[in-house]
Design an enzyme around this catalytic site. Sequence first.
Site, PDB file in Angstrom:
ATOM      1  N   GLU A  29       8.387 -15.914  10.024  1.00  0.00           N
ATOM      2  CA  GLU A  29       7.738 -14.934   9.153  1.00  0.00           C
ATOM      3  C   GLU A  29       6.752 -14.127   9.988  1.00  0.00           C
ATOM      4  O   GLU A  29       5.848 -14.691  10.604  1.00  0.00           O
ATOM      5  CB  GLU A  29       7.013 -15.600   7.988  1.00  0.00           C
ATOM      6  CG  GLU A  29       6.379 -14.591   7.040  1.00  0.00           C
ATOM      7  CD  GLU A  29       5.697 -15.211   5.837  1.00  0.00           C
ATOM      8  OE1 GLU A  29       5.135 -14.458   5.027  1.00  0.00           O
ATOM      9  OE2 GLU A  29       5.713 -16.453   5.710  1.00  0.00           O
ATOM     10  N   ASP A  33       1.497 -11.610  19.438  1.00  0.00           N
ATOM     11  CA  ASP A  33       2.485 -10.556  19.265  1.00  0.00           C
ATOM     12  C   ASP A  33       3.867 -11.149  19.009  1.00  0.00           C
ATOM     13  O   ASP A  33       4.427 -11.859  19.852  1.00  0.00           O
ATOM     14  CB  ASP A  33       2.500  -9.701  20.542  1.00  0.00           C
ATOM     15  CG  ASP A  33       3.301  -8.425  20.405  1.00  0.00           C
ATOM     16  OD1 ASP A  33       4.209  -8.366  19.559  1.00  0.00           O
ATOM     17  OD2 ASP A  33       3.011  -7.469  21.156  1.00  0.00           O
ATOM     18  N   ASP A  93       2.925  -2.935   8.288  1.00  0.00           N
ATOM     19  CA  ASP A  93       2.166  -1.682   8.279  1.00  0.00           C
ATOM     20  C   ASP A  93       3.143  -0.512   8.294  1.00  0.00           C
ATOM     21  O   ASP A  93       3.979  -0.411   9.182  1.00  0.00           O
ATOM     22  CB  ASP A  93       1.261  -1.632   9.517  1.00  0.00           C
ATOM     23  CG  ASP A  93       0.203  -0.534   9.430  1.00  0.00           C
ATOM     24  OD1 ASP A  93       0.500   0.533   8.853  1.00  0.00           O
ATOM     25  OD2 ASP A  93      -0.903  -0.742   9.944  1.00  0.00           O
ATOM     26  N   LYS A 129       1.564   8.179   8.988  1.00  0.00           N
ATOM     27  CA  LYS A 129       1.506   9.463   9.679  1.00  0.00           C
ATOM     28  C   LYS A 129       2.682   9.588  10.649  1.00  0.00           C
ATOM     29  O   LYS A 129       3.024   8.644  11.357  1.00  0.00           O
ATOM     30  CB  LYS A 129       0.187   9.604  10.430  1.00  0.00           C
ATOM     31  CG  LYS A 129      -1.035   9.652   9.517  1.00  0.00           C
ATOM     32  CD  LYS A 129      -2.306   9.807  10.315  1.00  0.00           C
ATOM     33  CE  LYS A 129      -3.528   9.862   9.383  1.00  0.00           C
ATOM     34  NZ  LYS A 129      -4.799   9.966  10.138  1.00  0.00           N
ATOM     35  N   ASP A 179       6.683  -1.476   0.120  1.00  0.00           N
ATOM     36  CA  ASP A 179       6.445  -0.618  -1.044  1.00  0.00           C
ATOM     37  C   ASP A 179       6.209   0.826  -0.608  1.00  0.00           C
ATOM     38  O   ASP A 179       5.734   1.634  -1.399  1.00  0.00           O
ATOM     39  CB  ASP A 179       5.242  -1.119  -1.863  1.00  0.00           C
ATOM     40  CG  ASP A 179       3.932  -1.021  -1.099  1.00  0.00           C
ATOM     41  OD1 ASP A 179       3.956  -0.984   0.149  1.00  0.00           O
ATOM     42  OD2 ASP A 179       2.866  -0.988  -1.762  1.00  0.00           O
ATOM     43  N   THR A 238       3.154 -11.154  -4.441  1.00  0.00           N
ATOM     44  CA  THR A 238       1.850 -11.322  -3.825  1.00  0.00           C
ATOM     45  C   THR A 238       0.795 -10.453  -4.504  1.00  0.00           C
ATOM     46  O   THR A 238       1.109  -9.513  -5.237  1.00  0.00           O
ATOM     47  CB  THR A 238       1.897 -10.960  -2.328  1.00  0.00           C
ATOM     48  OG1 THR A 238       2.159  -9.549  -2.203  1.00  0.00           O
ATOM     49  CG2 THR A 238       2.989 -11.744  -1.615  1.00  0.00           C
ATOM     50  N   ARG A 239      -0.459 -10.773  -4.231  1.00  0.00           N
ATOM     51  CA  ARG A 239      -1.559  -9.973  -4.761  1.00  0.00           C
ATOM     52  C   ARG A 239      -1.464  -8.541  -4.248  1.00  0.00           C
ATOM     53  O   ARG A 239      -1.658  -7.579  -5.004  1.00  0.00           O
ATOM     54  CB  ARG A 239      -2.892 -10.605  -4.350  1.00  0.00           C
ATOM     55  CG  ARG A 239      -4.118  -9.883  -4.858  1.00  0.00           C
ATOM     56  CD  ARG A 239      -5.360 -10.700  -4.568  1.00  0.00           C
ATOM     57  NE  ARG A 239      -5.404 -11.146  -3.175  1.00  0.00           N
ATOM     58  CZ  ARG A 239      -6.325 -11.974  -2.689  1.00  0.00           C
ATOM     59  NH1 ARG A 239      -7.243 -12.466  -3.488  1.00  0.00           N
ATOM     60  NH2 ARG A 239      -6.316 -12.323  -1.416  1.00  0.00           N
ATOM     61  N   GLU A 244       1.228  -6.967  -3.333  1.00  0.00           N
ATOM     62  CA  GLU A 244       2.359  -6.324  -3.998  1.00  0.00           C
ATOM     63  C   GLU A 244       1.988  -5.922  -5.419  1.00  0.00           C
ATOM     64  O   GLU A 244       2.348  -4.833  -5.891  1.00  0.00           O
ATOM     65  CB  GLU A 244       3.552  -7.265  -4.009  1.00  0.00           C
ATOM     66  CG  GLU A 244       4.815  -6.668  -4.601  1.00  0.00           C
ATOM     67  CD  GLU A 244       5.988  -7.626  -4.525  1.00  0.00           C
ATOM     68  OE1 GLU A 244       7.072  -7.264  -5.024  1.00  0.00           O
ATOM     69  OE2 GLU A 244       5.832  -8.726  -3.966  1.00  0.00           O
TER      70      GLU A 244
END
Length: 256
Positions: free
Chosen positions: A70, A122, A145, A149, A181, A218-219, A221
């Site tokens: 994950e 990483d 993330d 931009k 999302d 999830t919170r 989400e």
Amino acid sequence: MFPEGTGPAADPAGSHFERRIRSFQPRRSRVTTGQAEALRRLWPVWGLDIDGQRVLDPAALFDGLPVVLEIGFGMGEATARMAAADPGTGILAVDVHTPGQGNLLRLAEENGLSNIRVANGDAIILLREMLPAASLDGVRVYFPDPWPKKRHHKRRLIQPEFLDLAAARLKPGAVLHCATDWEPYAEQMLAELTAHPGFGNTAPDGGYAPRPAFRPLTRFEGQGLDKGHVVHDLLFRRTEDSCTEDSRTEGSRAGS
């Protein structure tokens, strides 16, 4: 913050590897007393630094359980819920957020979850340098993330190079599961995964998949849904064909 060996290192890979364009941005937030205490006690047992200096045996980390990687787990609540619901699968959870690392370790201890390991650093270095070919039973990338931009799109994780690595480390038939999302990023994910020869879409119509029951809401989400965001899940299965990244990666290791 933590003496060597008693907690996550500030920069585990150091200068051993080139400074590639990173898909993550470290967040600086305060580590609570409870999180710090969990890290000091549990990191030597369930934590590992991604230093790129050794090759891991994922199955050995979990006493022979199948292992899912994950990438990015936030504060770890969803990871802990998935681990509790599926004790027969090991979750190797990677993040760079120290408070989240401490919180996930705390949740694992409180709920008796021995099928979680927390990796610091990483994920690209972990995949490229530290995991053998065909050693993973799944990869999960939930709400990475989106780098909205345009000039930052090169920082998005789901790119052909990442997919090469993921395909090389996944067993045939294993699933790469992404969720976002951010609509433009979802479209890019679908296009990149559809074009990659190492993956096949599990959705019969070749589009997005319904949210599987095993992925908790999830919170984060929920906040997005409250704002009218649409969440897209993508589940792509590793195909049987070989991936050229295997030979490239093994060659780079041999020459290092």
